[in-house]
Scaffold this motif. Structure first.
Motif, mmCIF file in Angstrom:
data_model
loop_
_atom_site.group_PDB
_atom_site.id
_atom_site.type_symbol
_atom_site.label_atom_id
_atom_site.label_comp_id
_atom_site.label_asym_id
_atom_site.label_seq_id
_atom_site.Cartn_x
_atom_site.Cartn_y
_atom_site.Cartn_z
ATOM 1 N N GLU A 331 0.821 -1.207 0.000
ATOM 2 C CA GLU A 331 0.000 0.000 0.000
ATOM 3 C C GLU A 331 0.857 1.259 0.000
ATOM 4 O OE1 GLU A 331 -3.590 -2.209 2.522
ATOM 5 O OE2 GLU A 331 -2.193 -0.838 3.491
ATOM 6 N N VAL A 332 2.018 1.209 0.656
ATOM 7 C CA VAL A 332 2.932 2.351 0.657
ATOM 8 C C VAL A 332 3.468 2.603 -0.750
ATOM 9 C CG1 VAL A 332 5.196 3.145 1.449
ATOM 10 C CG2 VAL A 332 3.572 2.196 3.081
ATOM 11 N N VAL A 333 3.841 1.543 -1.457
ATOM 12 C CA VAL A 333 4.322 1.690 -2.835
ATOM 13 C C VAL A 333 3.221 2.262 -3.723
ATOM 14 C CG1 VAL A 333 5.135 0.422 -4.862
ATOM 15 C CG2 VAL A 333 6.044 -0.129 -2.613
ATOM 16 N N PHE A 334 1.982 1.783 -3.541
ATOM 17 C CA PHE A 334 0.860 2.301 -4.323
ATOM 18 C C PHE A 334 0.613 3.776 -4.007
ATOM 19 C CE2 PHE A 334 -3.798 2.923 -4.815
ATOM 20 C CZ PHE A 334 -3.884 2.718 -6.188
ATOM 21 N N ALA A 335 0.656 4.138 -2.711
ATOM 22 C CA ALA A 335 0.449 5.533 -2.313
ATOM 23 C C ALA A 335 1.552 6.429 -2.865
ATOM 24 C CB ALA A 335 0.392 5.638 -0.786
ATOM 25 N N ALA A 336 2.801 5.948 -2.835
ATOM 26 C CA ALA A 336 3.910 6.746 -3.365
ATOM 27 C C ALA A 336 3.755 6.961 -4.868
ATOM 28 C CB ALA A 336 5.236 6.051 -3.052
#
Length: 625
Positions: A331-336
């Motif tokens: 989810e962090v990679v998607f948000a970034a």
């Protein structure tokens, strides 16, 4: 005025007029560096980055460029010999010389710098027009001046004052407070946000956040979004459509106000979802939203992560907490990725773009099994590392993996040394290599939690479903042992009481009971929304001393279910009460409190019949109560 020039040929000082053209500076540079090619001369206000070709600044004077007396200009150029070689080997005369990606060149033909062309959001224009300082009242102990005077004890604080943020439990600076912190006080020029160092990389918590609060205009918006999950059990995703407004709870703060949730095409699953990407309707929705009476935009996205418990389908599994994770590495990679695609227009950046205000909202379970909204952003380090293809998600949701360096010709990837620091068990800061992995928390910037910590009390205007009664409130107060709590007492029960009192529906109901005066009710809501309420329950002490609270506790003692005592019966038959363990009486009292039984109802410890009369014997079995 005096202007200093620094190049690879040395340091030089020259006198100029504020109205002097930039061509005069170029002439001095060529005079001190005869080998310099005038077409390649660049100037900057720092040793590396922000370089601007002088040839694109024709017609600009020194005052217009923001230069003041004593300023230092860093000069770089290519020699005439090297530039002539490049011209000879160039395949076409139309090829533009390569400019480093970190530099910022002026707008072609106009000499206008990129940050002068951007149009910022209305909330940015608002804060740039304000002083932004934190006002302070006159200190009765230290201020010796008159009412219209000012001294060090009452003068306004800067919006980035560290002591104020620590006192009010504000973890991150707001975006504009961070800019003010970087802006030199002696200069009126814009503050340029520093570039990243590509040689080594230290992963650390971000000092500032772009959005300080997420506000839902109406909870019906979230409830409508949840209907699909309630009917199918499949997870859902949607984009938040709203606007940005000033947020007065944080110095120079910004809040995102959500007005609608738009759901793109998706296929929900029990533990995830599949979504079409890129979002084809994004330009259409943005254009439509921008024509609202108050222009709207995409302020973030929201998704559900709900899993009903097997024992009680009305409750959900509590899986996102400090001991597990808040956002998974995927989810962090998607948000970034999304934040990198939605930068914020900024006049304080050499490129005219900086960071992103896109908020990640998660509808997930709380500790008591209810549904709540948690809001996050990822740091600019996370956005840069994803853009540089340095990190990837791991199987463990709370761990981010650093990719291996690849030197092959087709898929070359440079990964610098990555470090992160933490405090060990002795309180010492330890620096550790982030390879092969490091905790996800270093890349998160959390948006503050809601003001109210509890949603346990009955909600108003739900006849037949939930009924707000004073007896129910007093039963809960009795269960929390509130009448026994006194100011200055440090106990875990006070923390439980503080969390239960931090409920807007409860406070609004107490206002209708006429038990609280206006001043005491204002004190109650102020304490219930304190950011340090759960960390320091002693904040409750002023409330416990009020007359309104003492009145409520008196009613609670009178209406609380009384524990039957073994000494109450006076007849010889009371000997059989001695065979009843004390735990039975405790359980009966607890069940009576939990069921919200009204005053005067006594449960027989022998046959469990609920007696409403005032006698000493049970109406059914005849044994003493």
């Amino acid at each position: 005025m005096l202007i200093r020039l620094r190049s690879k040929d040395g340091n030089f000082r020259f006198q100029f007029e504020p109205t002097s053209d930039i061509s005069e500076v170029l002439a001095k540079i060529c005079e001190t560096s005869p080998d310099a090619d005038p077409k390649t001369v660049t100037i900057s206000n720092q040793p590396r980055g922000n370089e601007i070709l002088v040839s694109t600044l024709k017609g600009r004077n020194l005052k217009n460029l923001g230069l003041n007396h004593g300023d230092l200009i860093f000069v770089s150029f290519k020699s005439k010999a090297s530039s002539s070689v490049v011209e000879e080997t160039a395949p076409s005369p139309n090829v533009v010389p390569n400019v480093p990606s970190g530099s910022s060149s002026a707008h072609p033909g106009t000499g206008t710098r990129p940050w002068e062309l951007v149009k910022e959001d209305a909330v940015d224009d608002y804060w740039r027009a304000q002083l932004g300082k934190i006002p302070r009242g006159r200190d009765s102990r230290f201020c010796k001046h008159g009412a219209n005077g000012m001294c060090d004890y009452c003068m306004p604080l800067e919006p980035y004052d560290a002591a104020y943020h620590k006192e009010n439990n504000i973890k991150h600076l707001s975006y504009h407070a961070y800019i003010r912190k970087l802006t030199p006080k002696s200069s009126d020029s814009s503050a340029f946000l520093p570039p990243l160092n590509p040689l080594s990389y230290k992963v650390q918590s971000q000092q500032f956040r772009m959005v300080d609060h997420l506000e839902i205009a109406s909870m019906d918006i979230v409830d409508r979004f949840l209907q699909a999950w309630r009917k199918t059990g499949m997870q859902r995703f949607g984009f938040l459509v709203g606007r940005y407004e000033p947020y007065d709870k944080v110095p120079m703060g910004v809040k995102a106000v959500v007005e609608a949730i738009y759901e793109p095409p998706q296929q929900g699953e029990l533990d995830g979802l599949t979504m079409a990407w890129p979002w084809e309707d994004e330009p259409r929705i943005k254009e439509l939203a921008s024509h609202a009476s108050t222009p709207l935009s995409i302020v973030g996205y929201i998704f559900t992560d709900l899993d009903p418990t097997p024992d009680d389908r009305t409750k959900n599994v509590y899986k996102r907490h400090p001991q597990s994770f808040f956002l998974s590495s995927l989810e962090v990679v998607f948000a970034a990725t999304l934040q990198g695609l939605h930068p914020t227009n900024s006049k304080s950046s050499p490129t005219g773009k900086f960071a992103s205000r896109l908020v990640t909202a998660v509808l997930t379970a709380t500790e008591d099994g209810h549904v709540d909204v948690s809001a996050y952003q990822v740091s600019e380090q996370a956005v840069a590392m994803v853009d540089a293809d340095m990190i990837e998600a791991s199987v463990e949701p709370g761990i981010m993996r650093v990719k291996e360096e690849d030197r092959s010709q087709d898929t070359a990837r440079y990964v610098p040394d990555v470090f992160f620091s933490f405090k060990n068990e002795y309180g010492l800061e330890v620096k550790k290599s982030a390879k092969p992995c490091f905790p996800v928390e270093y890349l998160l910037v959390n948006t503050p939690s809601p003001l109210f910590r509890s949603i346990q009390f009955c909600i108003e205007n739900r006849p037949g479903l939930e009924n707000q009664t004073l007896e129910r409130a007093m039963s809960e107060l009795s269960r929390l042992d509130a009448p026994a709590l006194v100011p200055g007492q440090d106990t875990y029960k006070k923390k439980d009481l503080a969390e239960w009192l931090s409920d807007f529906h409860l406070i609004a109901f107490l206002q209708t009971t006429q038990l609280f005066s206006i001043d005491d009710l204002n004190l109650l809501i102020k304490i219930a929304t304190s950011p340090k309420l759960l960390e320091d329950p002693s904040i409750l002490d002023p409330l416990l001393n009020t007359d309104s609270w003492q009145t409520l506790m008196t009613f609670t003692r009178e209406h609380a279910p009384a524990r039957p005592g073994s000494s109450a019966p006076v007849r010889p038959s009371s000997a059989m009460d001695e065979d009843i363990p004390p735990e039975v009486f405790d359980q009966i009292a607890a069940d009576n409190a939990a069921s919200g039984s009204g005053p005067g109802i006594r449960i027989c410890p022998h046959c469990t019949f609920e007696n409403t009369h005032a006698g000493s014997d049970c109406e059914v079995c005849g044994l003493p109560l």
